[in-house]
Design an enzyme around this catalytic site. Structure first.
Site, short mmCIF file in Angstrom:
data_model
loop_
_atom_site.label_atom_id
_atom_site.label_comp_id
_atom_site.label_asym_id
_atom_site.label_seq_id
_atom_site.Cartn_x
_atom_site.Cartn_y
_atom_site.Cartn_z
N CYS A 71 0.47 -1.46 0.24
CA CYS A 71 -0.17 -0.13 0.02
C CYS A 71 1.00 1.56 -0.18
O CYS A 71 1.44 1.81 -1.01
CB CYS A 71 -0.69 -0.03 1.80
SG CYS A 71 -0.48 -0.41 2.65
N CYS B 94 -37.21 9.57 -11.51
CA CYS B 94 -39.26 9.29 -11.83
C CYS B 94 -39.80 9.61 -10.90
O CYS B 94 -39.33 10.18 -10.02
CB CYS B 94 -39.01 7.35 -11.68
SG CYS B 94 -38.06 6.71 -10.20
#
EC number: 3.1.3.48
Length: 1409
Positions: free
Chosen positions: A1013, A1344
Site C-alpha cells: 500500500c 421517476c
C-alpha cells in the site's frame, strides 16, 4: 392549295399512327410469346425479379461541376463515371446524425439512406464533409401531416434538392384553400432547396390576382420564439398571414421566387376562396351516469350533418372516446364513465371548417370502486415500529372522492391464552391528515381522510406505535357523494415480531445469615403477551460501599463482562470518577424461580439453566462474593425472535397473508408462520437482528459485612496492595523512558536490547486473547461487537500486541532515504534481503518483510510503496524472489499527498537499475486496474542488449526491443483503486470481488506475491488477513482473526494499522458468509439464471470439483459451498431466495434527518423515498432563502459515469431546484422514466408546448429560462434538446444544453417496463452519448415519481451493462445491494429484481450467441 396542304398533313398523321400501332402490336406479340415461353420454363417458380434502382443519370440529375453549383454546406461529389452529384445536409433523413468526425476513438459515421430510398434509387450514400453529414437529393414528395409542426399543412411538399439549378416552389394554404369568413389563414411559398446565400429574404413574394404584390409576413431567416434562424429547418417557407379572412381576400395567389446570383425565376399559383358558413343552434347535451344524448337545430332549412368528437378530460391531454362524421340530430353516446368531465368538439362536415365550437359536460356520479392497493410495510424509526399504508385512487372513482377510511387492526399472532383486544394504532403524530377508523359509523365524520390534504392521487399514512407479536390487517374504503365503496382488503399485512415484555418487575433482595451471600425473590414473572420468554438472566453489579446507585447507567446500557473483570474494574477509584461500571451474569434459568441465592455457586434445583449465553458471549458465573462491598443488579428477560413467518392460506378463511418483517429495514414483509421443527432456542438466536432483551430496574443494594481487620485479607488490602500499586507505577514510568531512549540503548547495549525485546514479547503474551469464531457466527459476532460505537471491537483491537523486535537494518542512517515513514521499520528476522551490489553492505536493504499466510498456504512479501530512490530495488526484489504478481492497494496520490512513486512505465520500455520493464497490456475497471509487464535483468540478457556508453543511450527503443524475449518474465500488477489510507473500504463488495479474481490466478497461489500500500502495514495487513481467513473458513469452518493478526505483527510491525481496518476484516468475512460470491462470467450467466429460476426442490449442486493447482477445493466452488444449502423443500426458486438475502444487513439504515425537516417535507412526494443524509445532493445557497440546499436526489457511484437518482419535481419551486441541481452538477444528460400523463403542469420542468417554446422558473432575482430547442419522437422514447440560462449565475455561460430522454415504454401502473429490449436500447443510447462528451465528469440524472423504483432499475441495468462490456462479468445481487445502500425504497419488489436478471439474460443471448 389549302385543301392540298390539309390532305398532305392528314396522310402523314395516318401513316405515323399506323406504324406506331403495328410496332405496338408486334412488340406485344413478342412479349406474349416470351412470357409464354418463360411460363413453361419456370412452371414451378413464380418469382419476379424486382425493378433495378435507378441511377442518377436515369433520374435526370444534373451533373455538377463544382461546389458552386450546390446549396449552402453542399458538396459536389463525382462518381466513377464522372457524373457529379450535389449532396447537402438538408436532404438527410432523420436517422442521420447532424455532425460527424468529432470522436477520435470511435469515428462517428453518417449511416445509410433508409431502405425505401435505397430500393428505388442507386445514388451515392451519405458521407462526412466539414464535420457534417451530407446526403444525396430526395426524389419523393414529402407529406406534411396536420399535426406536424410548424407547418401542419396536411399536404405534400417538393422533395429536397441540393443543386441550385433544381430550384422549384409550391404554394400551399393552412388550414385550407377554401375557408369560411373570419378564419385566420396562412399562405405558404415553400422552396425545395436551402436558401442560405442563394435566395434573399425579399426574393420571394405573393401576387394576388396578378396585380397586387403582397410581402411575406415571415421568412426562414427570421428567429422563431427567440431561437436561432429557421433557415436550418427541414423546410424553407415564406408565410403570408391573413387575419380574419374576408371575401376580398379571395382570388389567385402566385408565389414567385427569384435567385439573387442567377437568372432562375420560378412560380406556382393556387386558388384561394373565402365563403360564408352555415351554422347550427340550440345544441344541448343530456348526460346520465353511463351515456349522453346530443341534439341540435340547423339554420336554413334541412338538417345539417356535423362532425362530433368527444374527449374524456381525466388528464392534461385527454382521450378521444367517440368520433364520428356526418351525424344528424339526435346522437346517443354510450359507455361513458360516471362523474367524468367530457369535452364535445363540434365542427362542420364539408371540409371547409365553417364553424367549430365546444360543449363541456360531466356525467352523473355513482358509488366508487374500491381503492387500489399499493403497498404495506413495517417501518422502524429507531424508537418504535409503525405500519405504513399506501394506496391509490379507485380505478373508477365515479365522482369526486370526498373521504377515505383506513382501518389498521392488529390481532395477536401467538396468544398466551388471555383475552387480548385487537390493537388499533393511531396515526403517527407528525401526520395530522390520517386517522384509523374503528368501523363505527358514529365516528366516521371525524375519522375520514380528506384527499385534498395530499398532493396527488397517491396516498400514504403511518400508524403506530405497533405492538409486538401482532398481525395488523389493512382495509381501505373510498367515499363520494353517491356513497361508500366496497372495502379493499389488502393482501399484505404489517406483522411484528416477538419483543421483550413491556415491564419486568424488580427483584427483591434478602440478606442471608452467613453475610457472604444474599437472596433474590421474584414477585411475579413477566407476561408473554409480546412473545414467549426463552431465558432469564440475573445480572449483578458489585460496588464499593460509598458509591451511590445514582451514578450507574441504565440497566439496559451497562457494559457486561466476566466476573473477574467486573470486580477489577468496579473497585478502581477511577471507575467512580468516570462513572464506568460493569456487570456480570450470576445465574440463568429457562423458567423464573421464586427465589435464588447469589454467591453460593448452587443453582435452584429442578430448574434448567439457559443453554444460550447472554449476548451470545457471557455465561453465568455464580462465584463467591467479596465481603465489605455493596451489591445491586437486575433481571434480564430474553425473547427469541422468529426468523421466518410461513404463509397462511387466505382463501380458506384463515388469517390474511402474513408477510415477513425485518425490523432493521423498511421493506415489505413476507407472509410466514413459526416453523414447527423442534429447533432449540439457542439455534434460533443466530438470527441477524438478534433476540430482544427486557430489563428490570436495579434492585435495592445490599451490603455484605466486612471481615475482621486482623484477617489476612485485611492486611493485604491495607499494606500489601498499596505497595504493589506503587511498584507498578514505578515500573511503568521506567519503561516509558526506556521506550523513549530505545534507539540509544540498542546502540550502546545490544544485550539489553535483546532482553528488552524478549521481555516485551513475553509481556504481550499475557494480554487478553480471543478465540476462533465459527463461520456461522460471524454475522452475529460482528453485530454484537459493533454495538456501542464498536466498544468490543476497540477492546479487542487494543489487546493486539505491539512487538518491538530488532530493526537494525532499517535504523541505519544509510538506509533512512529508503524508508517512506520513520515509524515503519522492517524486522530483521523476516526482512527481504536483496543481493549485494559490488560489495555494498547497504544495497541488500528494502523495506519489505516475508509474510506467511494461514498455515503457510501462500507466501506474501509485504512492502512499503516505492519511493523514488527505491524503484530499482523494488523491481530487483520482484526479479530475485521470482514473484510474478504485484498487488497494489493504494493510489499514487491521496488528498494531495504522494502515497507511492510511479514505478512502472505506461508506453515506453524503461530501465530501473538493472531491470528492464516493458509494458505489455493494461485494462481499467471500476475499482481496479490490471497491468502486465515483461521484465528482464540486464546481466542475464546477453552482451548485445545494452550498448556501450551511458545509461541514457539505453532509452533507444529499437536497440532494446526484442533482445531479451527469451530471458524475460511476464509480471502482472493488480491495482485496487478504491481504498484510502488508514481507512477501510466503504463497502466490502469491491475488495472481495477483487480478491476472488486474484484467488483464481496460479500466480497468486504458487509464487510469492508482492503486496504493498503506502506504508505496507495497514491496507496490506488487512488484505492478507481477509485472504488468509477465507482459507481458514473454507478448511475449518472457523476464523481466528485475533490470533492471525497477532502472527502478522510478529512478522512486520503495525500490521492492520487502525481499528477501522480491523473491524473491516470482520465485516468482509461476515458478508462473504452471508452473501457468498454472486459474480458470474458472461458466458455462464444464462445457465446461472436458468438454475436460479428453477425450484429448489428440483435442483442440487455438486461440490466435487477439484482445483487443478493443488488439489484443494477451488475458490469458486468452496465459496458457494460455504453458504447455506441450495437444496430446500419450500418450493421457492433460487432467485426468490437470493432476493430475500437483500433483506440481510449488518448495519442499521442510514439517517435521513435532513429530508424530515419541516421546511423540506413538502419537497418530498413520498415520505419513505427520501435521500440518506450521507449521499444526498446538496444545492448551493440561494439569496433570499434561509436553507435552500435540499432536493430529493441522491448521488449514486457508477462504473465509468456517476448517477443522480432524483424524484420528479412536485411543484414549480422544486422544478427550479431541479434546474439548480443540473446547473451546479454540470449535468448534460437527463433520463425521465415516469409517464408524462401522471404529471401536472406545475410539476413539469420543460416547456410543455413542444419545440420552439420556453418556460420560466424561480423569482425575479433567482430564475432560470428553459427553451425546448427540438423534440424527436421515437417508438419508445422522446428526445428533447433543452437549453437553459441561470439568471443568478453570471459565471455560467448562457444557453447551456441538456438532452432529455423521456422513456414512454413504462406504464405508470406497471412495476417493470413493457419491454426489456426497449429499455436496453435507451440505456445504450444514453451511455453512448455520455461517452462522447470528452472529458466530462458530470453525472447522469435519472428521475421517476419517487426517485427510487424506476430509477433503481435503470441505473442497475446500466451498471451491469457497462461492467459486462468491460470485464465480461455480471453480479446482479451485489449491484442491487450497493444501490439499496445509497437510496431507500430501491428494489422493494421481487419483480424489479427478476427484471434485471431477465433483461441481461436476453441481451446476452442476442449479443453473444
Amino acid at each position: 392549295m389549302r385543301i392540298n396542304r390539309w390532305i398532305w398533313w392528314a396522310t402523314v398523321i395516318l401513316l405515323y399512327l399506323r406504324t406506331g400501332l403495328a410496332a405496338d402490336f408486334f412488340r406485344s406479340s413478342e412479349e406474349n410469346d416470351r412470357k409464354s415461353s418463360d411460363d413453361l420454363d419456370n412452371f414451378n417458380s413464380t418469382k419476379i425479379e424486382p425493378d433495378k434502382p435507378k441511377t442518377a443519370k436515369e433520374l435526370g440529375v444534373k451533373s455538377c461541376e463544382s461546389n458552386q453549383d450546390c446549396v449552402h454546406d453542399g458538396v459536389c461529389h463525382r462518381g466513377n463515371d464522372g457524373h457529379g452529384i450535389c449532396m447537402c445536409p438538408r436532404s438527410c433523413p432523420a436517422i442521420t446524425p447532424k455532425q460527424c468526425g468529432y470522436n477520435y476513438r470511435t469515428p462517428s459515421t453518417c449511416l445509410l439512406m433508409d431502405a425505401d430510398y435505397r430500393s428505388k434509387y442507386d445514388v451515392k450514400e451519405p458521407t462526412c464533409y466539414s464535420r457534417k453529414c451530407v446526403c444525396p437529393p430526395q426524389f419523393d414528395d414529402v407529406h406534411v401531416t396536420a399535426n406536424q409542426k410548424p407547418l401542419r399543412l396536411n399536404s405534400t411538399l417538393l422533395p429536397t434538392k441540393c443543386d441550385k439549378r433544381d430550384l422549384a416552389v409550391v404554394a400551399r394554404a393552412h388550414p385550407s384553400t377554401s375557408v369560411s369568413k373570419g378564419i385566420d389563414v396562412t399562405l405558404f411559398c415553400c422552396i425545395n432547396v436551402d436558401p442560405e446565400g442563394f435566395i434573399d429574404v425579399a426574393s420571394v413574394f405573393f401576387i394576388q390576382n396578378g396585380t397586387i404584390m403582397r410581402e411575406a409576413t415571415s421568412h426562414p431567416f427570421a428567429p422563431r420564439n427567440g431561437l436561432a434562424r429557421r433557415v436550418h429547418e427541414k423546410y424553407s417557407c415564406w408565410e403570408l398571414e391573413i387575419k380574419n379572412a374576408q371575401t376580398s381576400d379571395s382570388g389567385s395567389y402566385m408565389c414567385r421566387v427569384t435567385a439573387s446570383a442567377s437568372d432562375l425565376d420560378v412560380t406556382d399559383t393556387m386558388q384561394f376562396e373565402v365563403k360564408a358558413p352555415r351554422q347550427i343552434k340550440n345544441l344541448t347535451v343530456n348526460p346520465s351516469e353511463r351515456d349522453a344524448i346530443v341534439t341540435w337545430e340547423s339554420e336554413g332549412g334541412e338538417d345539417m350533418a356535423i362532425d362530433l368528437r368527444l374527449v374524456r378530460r381525466t388528464d392534461t391531454r385527454g382521450q378521444v372516446v367517440f368520433s364520428k362524421d356526418n351525424l344528424t340530430s339526435p346522437v346517443s353516446i354510450k359507455d361513458l364513465r360516471a362523474a367524468t368531465p367530457y369535452t364535445l368538439f363540434v365542427s362542420g362536415n364539408n371540409g371547409q371548417v365553417p364553424f367549430e365550437f365546444t360543449e363541456h359536460f360531466t356525467t352523473k356520479q355513482k358509488r366508487p370502486f374500491p381503492p387500489k392497493e399499493e403497498d404495506v410495510r413495517v417501518l422502524n424509526s429507531g424508537s418504535a415500529l409503525s405500519c405504513e399504508v399506501e394506496w391509490k385512487s379507485p380505478a373508477e372513482p365515479n365522482g369526486r372522492i370526498t373521504k377515505y377510511f383506513v382501518s389498521v387492526r392488529g390481532a395477536m399472532r401467538k396468544s398466551d391464552g388471555s383475552l387480548t383486544p385487537d390493537d388499533l394504532p393511531a396515526a403517527v403524530e407528525v401526520d395530522k391528515r390520517c386517522a384509523n377508523w374503528d368501523g363505527d359509523e358514529n365516528t366516521s365524520k371525524h375519522n375520514g381522510i380528506n384527499p385534498i390534504d395530499f398532493a396527488n392521487e397517491f396516498y400514504s399514512c403511518k400508524f403506530g406505535p405497533l405492538k409486538p407479536n401482532r398481525n395488523y390487517t389493512v382495509t381501505v374504503w373510498a367515499e363520494n357523494s353517491a356513497g361508500r365503496s366496497l372495502p379493499a382488503v389488502f393482501h399484505k399485512n404489517c406483522v411484528t415480531n416477538y419483543a421483550q415484555p413491556d415491564m419486568v418487575e424488580t427483584p427483591q433482595p434478602l440478606l442471608s445469615n452467613n453475610h457472604s451471600t444474599f437472596s433474590l425473590t421474584f414477585p411475579q414473572p413477566p407476561d408473554d403477551i409480546n412473545g414467549p420468554i426463552s431465558c432469564y438472566y440475573i445480572a449483578i453489579v458489585p460496588l464499593p460501599a460509598n458509591v451511590s446507585l445514582d451514578i450507574l447507567p441504565k440497566s439496559e446500557e451497562i457494559v457486561m463482562h466476566s466476573f473477574s473483570k467486573v470486580f477489577t474494574n468496579n473497585l478502581l477509584p477511577s471507575s467512580a470518577e468516570e462513572k464506568r461500571f460493569f456487570a456480570y451474569i450470576a445465574e440463568s434459568y429457562v423458567q423464573l424461580p421464586e427465589e435464588t441465592t447469589i454467591g453460593d455457586g448452587v443453582r435452584v434445583s429442578d430448574l434448567k439453566a439457559c443453554n444460550v449465553q447472554y449476548l451470545s458471549r457471557y455465561s453465568s458465573e455464580d462465584l463467591a462474593l467479596r465481603r465489605g462491598l455493596k451489591y445491586t443488579g437486575f433481571l434480564i428477560v430474553r425473547v427469541d425472535k422468529e426468523e421466518e413467518l410461513n404463509r397462511k392460506d387466505v382463501r380458506n378463511g384463515a388469517d390474511p397473508n402474513i408477510f415477513r418483517n425485518l425490523i432493521d429495514k423498511s421493506v415489505s414483509p413476507t407472509s410466514r408462520t413459526r416453523t414447527a421443527s423442534p429447533m432449540s432456542r439457542h439455534l434460533r438466536q443466530l438470527h441477524l437482528s438478534g433476540p430482544a432483551y427486557g430489563y428490570s430496574a436495579y434492585f435495592k443494594p445490599i451490603l455484605l459485612d466486612t471481615e475482621s481487620s486482623s484477617s489476612g485479607f485485611g492486611i493485604f488490602m491495607k499494606i500489601i496492595l498499596p505497595f504493589l500499586l506503587f511498584l507498578a507505577f514505578a515500573t511503568g514510568v521506567t519503561m516509558f523512558f526506556v521506550n523513549r531512549k530505545g534507539h540509544m540503548l540498542s546502540t550502546w547495549c545490544p544485550l539489553f536490547t535483546k532482553m528488552t525485546s524478549k521481555d516485551v514479547v513475553e509481556r504481550t503474551l499475557l494480554k487478553q486473547t480471543f478465540g476462533a469464531i465459527p463461520v456461522d457466527d460471524l454475522p452475529t459476532e460482528y453485530v454484537v461487537r459493533h454495538r456501542d460505537t464498536d466498544f468490543l471491537f476497540a477492546q479487542e483491537y487494543e489487546s493486539l500486541p505491539h512487538f518491538q523486535l530488532d530493526t537494525v537494518a532499517s535504523n541505519r542512517k544509510e538506509n533512512a532515504i529508503k524508508n517512506r515513514y520513520n515509524d515503519i521499520r522492517a524486522f530483521d528476522d523476516t526482512r527481504v534481503k536483496l543481493k549485494k551490489i559490488n560489495g555494498d553492505d547497504y544495497s541488500d536493504y528494502i523495506n519489505a518483510n516475508f509474510i506467511k499466510s494461514w498455515k503457510e498456504k501462500k507466501l506474501f512479501i509485504a512492502a512499503q510503496a516505492p519511493v523514488d530512490a527505491t524503484i530499482g530495488d523494488f523491481w530487483r526484489m520482484v526479479w530475485e524472489q521470482e514473484s510474478y504478481l504485484i498487488v497494489m492497494v493504494a493510489n499514487l496520490t491521496e488528498k494531495n499527498r504522494q502515497q507511492c512513486a510511479k514505478y512502472w512505465p505506461d508506453e515506453q520500455i524503461t530501465r530501473y537499475g538493472d531491470i528492464i520493464v516493458e509494458p505489455a497490456s493494461f485494462s481499467f475497471h471500476s475499482d481496479y486496474a490490471i497491468r502486465a509487464f515483461d521484465i528482464a535483468h540486464i546481466g542475464e540478457c546477453g552482451p548485445d542488449v545494452i550498448p556501450n556508453g551511458n545509461g541514457v543511450e539505453y532509452a533507444n527503443v529499437p536497440i532494446v526491443k526484442g533482445q531479451f524475449a527469451n530471458n524475460s518474465r511476464r509480471i502482472l500488477q493488480y491495482h485496487f483503486t478504491n481504498w484510502n489510507d488508514y481507512k477501510a473500504p466503504e463497502c466490502s463488495t469491491g475488495l472481495l470481488r477483487f480478491m476472488y479474481r486474484l484467488r483464481e490466478l496460479p500466480q497468486f497461489n504458487n509464487s510469492p506475491v508482492v503486496i504493498h500500500c503506502s506504508a505496507g502495514v495497514g491496507r496490506t495487513g488487512t488484505f492478507i488477513s481477509i485472504d488468509s481467513m477465507l482459507d481458514q473458513c473454507l478448511a475449518e469452518d472457523k476464523a481466528n482473526i485475533f490470533e492471525f493478526v497477532c502472527n502478522l505483527r510478529r512478522q512486520r510491525n503495525l500490521m492492520v494499522q487502525s481499528l477501522e481496518q480491523y473491524v473491516f476484516i470482520y465485516k468482509a468475512l461476515a458478508e462473504w458468509h452471508m452473501y457468498g460470491d454472486t459474480d458470474e462470467d458472461v458466458r455462464d450467466f444464462e445457465d446461472h439464471y436458468q438454475r436460479l429460476c428453477a425450484s429448489n426442490r428440483d435442483r442440487a449442486v455438486s461440490f466435487n470439483q477439484q482445483s487443478s493447482t493443488n488439489g484443494s477445493i477451488s475458490p469458486r466452488v468452496a465459496i458457494v459451498s460455504s453458504r447455506e444449502s441450495m437444496t430446500t423443500s419450500n418450493g421457492e426458486t433460487g432467485l426468490e431466495e437470493e432476493f430475500k438475502k437483500l433483506e440481510r444487513n449488518l448495519t442499521t439504515p442510514l439517517s435521513s434527518n435532513f429530508a424530515a425537516k419541516d421546511e423540506n417535507l413538502l419537497k418530498n412526494r413520498y415520505e419513505a423515498a427520501v435521500p440518506f443524509d450521507k449521499y444526498r445532493v446538496i444545492l448551493p445557497p440561494t439569496i433570499g432563502h434561509a436553507d435552500s440546499s435540499y432536493i430529493n436526489a441522491s448521488h449514486i457511484k457508477g462504473y465509468f459515469f456517476d448517477y443522480i437518482a432524483a424524484q420528479d419535481p412536485v411543484s414549480e419551486g422544486t422544478a427550479f431546484d431541479f434546474w439548480r441541481m443540473i446547473a451546479d452538477q454540470n449535468v448534460t444528460t437527463v433520463v425521465m422514466l415516469s409517464d408524462e400523463t401522471d404529471w401536472s403542469d406545475v410539476e413539469k420542468y420543460w416547456p410543455i408546448d413542444g419545440s420552439g417554446t420556453e418556460c420560466h422558473f424561480g423569482s425575479e432575482r433567482n430564475s432560470v429560462n428553459v427553451t425546448c430547442v427540438s423534440e424527436e419522437h421515437h417508438q419508445d422514447f422522446i428526445i428533447r434538446n433543452l437549453s437553459y440560462s441561470m439568471k443568478d449565475n453570471e459565471s455560467m455561460p448562457a444557453n447551456q444544453e441538456v438532452v432529455q430522454y423521456s422513456y414512454t415504454g413504462w406504464p405508470s401502473d406497471s412495476i417493470v417496463p413493457k419491454s426489456a429490449n426497449s429499455l436496453m436500447n435507451l440505456i445504450e443510447m444514453v451511455l453512448q452519448r455520455q461517452s462522447s462528451l470528452m472529458g466530462s465528469q458530470a453525472p447522469i440524472v435519472v428521475h421517476c415519481r419517487n426517485g427510487s423504483s424506476e430509477s433503481g432499475i435503470f441505473i442497475c441495468i446500466s451498471l451491469l451493462w457497462l461492467r459486462q462490456k468491460a470485464e465480461q462479468r455480471i453480479d446482479v445481487f451485489q449491484t442491487v445491494k450497493g444501490l439499496q445502500s445509497h437510496r431507500p425504497m430501491m428494489f422493494t419488489r421481487f419483480e424489479q429484481y427478476s427484471f434485471c436478471y431477465r433483461a441481461l439474460a436476453d441481451y446476452i443471448s442476442k449479443t453473444y450467441r
